[in-house]
Enzyme design. Sequence first.
Site, short mmCIF file in Angstrom:
data_model
loop_
_atom_site.label_atom_id
_atom_site.label_comp_id
_atom_site.label_asym_id
_atom_site.label_seq_id
_atom_site.Cartn_x
_atom_site.Cartn_y
_atom_site.Cartn_z
N CYS A 63 52.65 -27.31 -14.48
CA CYS A 63 51.59 -26.39 -14.10
C CYS A 63 50.46 -27.12 -13.39
O CYS A 63 49.91 -26.64 -12.40
CB CYS A 63 51.00 -25.74 -15.35
SG CYS A 63 51.94 -24.34 -15.94
N CYS A 66 55.18 -22.25 -19.72
CA CYS A 66 54.31 -21.08 -19.77
C CYS A 66 54.89 -20.06 -18.81
O CYS A 66 54.26 -19.61 -17.88
CB CYS A 66 52.87 -21.42 -19.42
SG CYS A 66 52.67 -22.07 -17.77
N HIS A 81 52.10 -17.36 -14.44
CA HIS A 81 51.74 -17.45 -13.02
C HIS A 81 52.12 -16.18 -12.27
O HIS A 81 51.52 -15.86 -11.24
CB HIS A 81 52.37 -18.69 -12.39
CG HIS A 81 51.82 -19.96 -12.96
ND1 HIS A 81 50.58 -20.43 -12.65
CD2 HIS A 81 52.33 -20.83 -13.87
CE1 HIS A 81 50.34 -21.55 -13.32
NE2 HIS A 81 51.39 -21.80 -14.07
N SER A 85 46.14 -27.02 -17.48
CA SER A 85 46.30 -28.47 -17.68
C SER A 85 45.63 -29.27 -16.57
O SER A 85 45.46 -30.48 -16.71
CB SER A 85 47.78 -28.86 -17.81
OG SER A 85 48.30 -28.34 -19.02
N CYS A 87 56.18 -23.11 -13.47
CA CYS A 87 56.47 -23.61 -14.82
C CYS A 87 57.42 -22.68 -15.54
O CYS A 87 57.32 -21.46 -15.42
CB CYS A 87 55.17 -23.70 -15.60
SG CYS A 87 55.38 -24.47 -17.20
N CYS A 93 50.77 -29.51 -19.86
CA CYS A 93 51.88 -29.14 -18.99
C CYS A 93 51.58 -29.61 -17.58
O CYS A 93 50.75 -29.04 -16.88
CB CYS A 93 52.13 -27.65 -18.98
SG CYS A 93 53.44 -27.25 -17.81
N ARG A 97 47.87 -22.25 -22.60
CA ARG A 97 47.15 -23.53 -22.59
C ARG A 97 45.73 -23.43 -22.04
O ARG A 97 45.02 -24.43 -21.96
CB ARG A 97 47.94 -24.57 -21.79
CG ARG A 97 49.16 -25.03 -22.56
CD ARG A 97 50.25 -25.62 -21.69
NE ARG A 97 51.47 -25.68 -22.48
CZ ARG A 97 52.24 -24.62 -22.78
NH1 ARG A 97 51.95 -23.43 -22.34
NH2 ARG A 97 53.30 -24.78 -23.54
N GLU A 102 55.56 -30.94 -20.96
CA GLU A 102 56.29 -30.52 -19.77
C GLU A 102 55.77 -31.34 -18.59
O GLU A 102 54.55 -31.44 -18.41
CB GLU A 102 56.09 -29.02 -19.57
CG GLU A 102 56.48 -28.49 -18.21
CD GLU A 102 57.90 -28.80 -17.80
OE1 GLU A 102 58.78 -28.86 -18.66
OE2 GLU A 102 58.10 -28.98 -16.59
NI1 NFE Z 1 53.33 -24.98 -17.67
FE1 NFE Z 1 50.65 -23.47 -18.13
C1 NFE Z 1 50.10 -22.63 -19.63
C2 NFE Z 1 49.67 -22.46 -17.02
S1 NFE Z 1 49.23 -25.04 -17.78
S2 NFE Z 1 52.19 -24.56 -19.26
O1 NFE Z 1 49.87 -22.14 -20.67
O2 NFE Z 1 49.10 -21.86 -16.30
O3 NFE Z 1 48.70 -25.89 -18.82
#
Ligand code: NFE
Length: 569
Positions: free
Chosen positions: A551, A63, A67, A504, A60, A548, A481, A13
């Site tokens: 993110c 995932c 958040h 990430s 994101c 990702c 992640r 992503e």
């Molecule tokens: Ni957009 Fe995420 C996850 C977060 S970052 S995927 O899982 O927070 O790698």
Amino acid sequence: MTRIAVDPVTRIEGHLRIEVEVENGVVRDAWSTGTMFRGMELILKGRDPRDAWLFAQRACGVCTTVHALASVRSVENALGLQIPTNARLVRNLIAGTQYVQDHVIHFYHLHALDWVDVVSALKADPAATAKLAQSISDWPNSGTDYFKGVQQKLSTFVQSGQLGPFANGYWGHPAYRLPPEANLMAVAHYLEALDWQRQVIRIHALLGGKNPHPQTYVVGGMALAIDPNSPTAFNARHISEIAGLLAQAQDFVDRVYVPDVLAVAGFYKDWAGLGQGIGNYLSYGEFPEADSGDAATLYLPRGRVMGRDLSRVMPVDQASVGETVAHSWYEYSGGDGQLRHPWDGETNPRYSGPTPPFQTVSDHDKYSWLKAPRFDGQPMEVGPLARMLVAYASGHGDVKPAVDGVLSALGVPATALFSTLGRVAARAVETKVIAAQLPGWLSELEANLKTGDLAIADVSKWEPSTWPAQAKGFGMEEAPRGSLGHWVIIENEQISNYQLVVPSTWNGSPRDAQGRRGAWEEALVGTPIADPARPVEVLRTIHSFDPCMACAVHVYDPDAGSSVEIRVV
Ligand code: NFE
Ligand code: MG
């Protein structure tokens, strides 16, 4: 010395560029570049903290949900709120379902094609494929006619010259080692998993209204009307529907995903010695099993494994997190090399890289839109492997036997976990463990509702006039992640500072002021590259982390285009 740039890295992503320096067929150095800036932190300044999760969740869609959870937790922490039992269980169900769906999608749709040669599947004997599939699992879709049908579908794709989701692979690369039959089996399950994940995620619609981005969070709990006996609320019928979907999820994990991972891994055991990386692993822990939400109540434990030492689990305190921008396109007042705790975090974007399209970025002092997070000043790896290692080293009752089972099935020692293959295996182990845990949280929810407890949110602090003039909070979470933290400062009823330090960003971090590499950079060093024009080995290690970038760099360049560029310079 050959410099290779992979930009953009696909089947992730967001926007990632990887540069590696190859000498005598081996990666000598690596640079990870986030090529996109978004500025979520700036968007949140000045807003009502009760609204923050709605914005933050949009960091994101991969995932999805994570958040939102980290955000409400940070505001609840600032305001001193404890959420009710029902809300805790609903959150666990949403987050756990996210793990299971996301990990399966990662294996089949984002990572498998680094190991599975789709075009080779055309050469497979469907009867031999059926025999292979039946030897590893009693999954019912394993007959000769079934695999013949999949092969015909694939052949139609290939003959049309439009490979669709299978376009742009390094098909025929000598690094692909599966026999045609194993490739055909994996392609069949790639297609099945597409259907499966669409079903499973209906759980988010039932608990959160929709997916991606469930809409039922609220600071203090969940905004889900819940009453087992009401036809218009979340009721007994929904609980039984979720139970059915969880059973379907677990069945696919146990009879398709895990056997496939073991079968594929058996052909790539040399990858248990590659992609080791930093060797420091961080987990904030996840899935509170009691309403206090304290670290001791987390189903997956909080802790660190340092220097690959599985004999000790080190403590984790959010105060030890800091980010530097020594090699990132930001400025800190008082010096870019400092480690700033997120409550003191600054987001001052200052691009100083070359004008795209460029040949190299790694010859610039600053080379990424990612900041460099550090724990106690140390670079860390986060993600399923980190979580499983922390749980394994803690002697976790479910994780330890599951990890030992995989190690013995593959005939490799625990040290094999510190690798590219270890990440793939750890993700599968975690999926199995969480898929088995989810029905228990649902039963707990059902039992709690039966006691007559229908409380779902504590809204005692809903009125901003009840808040202190200044409040600071943090929300720690394990997203699929890895370790995710949101930090908030509320002043005069508004957000005065908000920082996200994201999985990430930890893994894709650029160097710090001491020149220490981030996890992806470090993991690439030492990787043999058979053909610099087709660096599938780079993709294997990078994809094993499930990057990702959406993110990780929480402005879009309309001139960047969408072409895939592999350059040997
Ligand atoms: Ni957009 Fe995420 C996850 C977060 S970052 S995927 O899982 O927070 O790698
Ligand atoms: Mg950030």
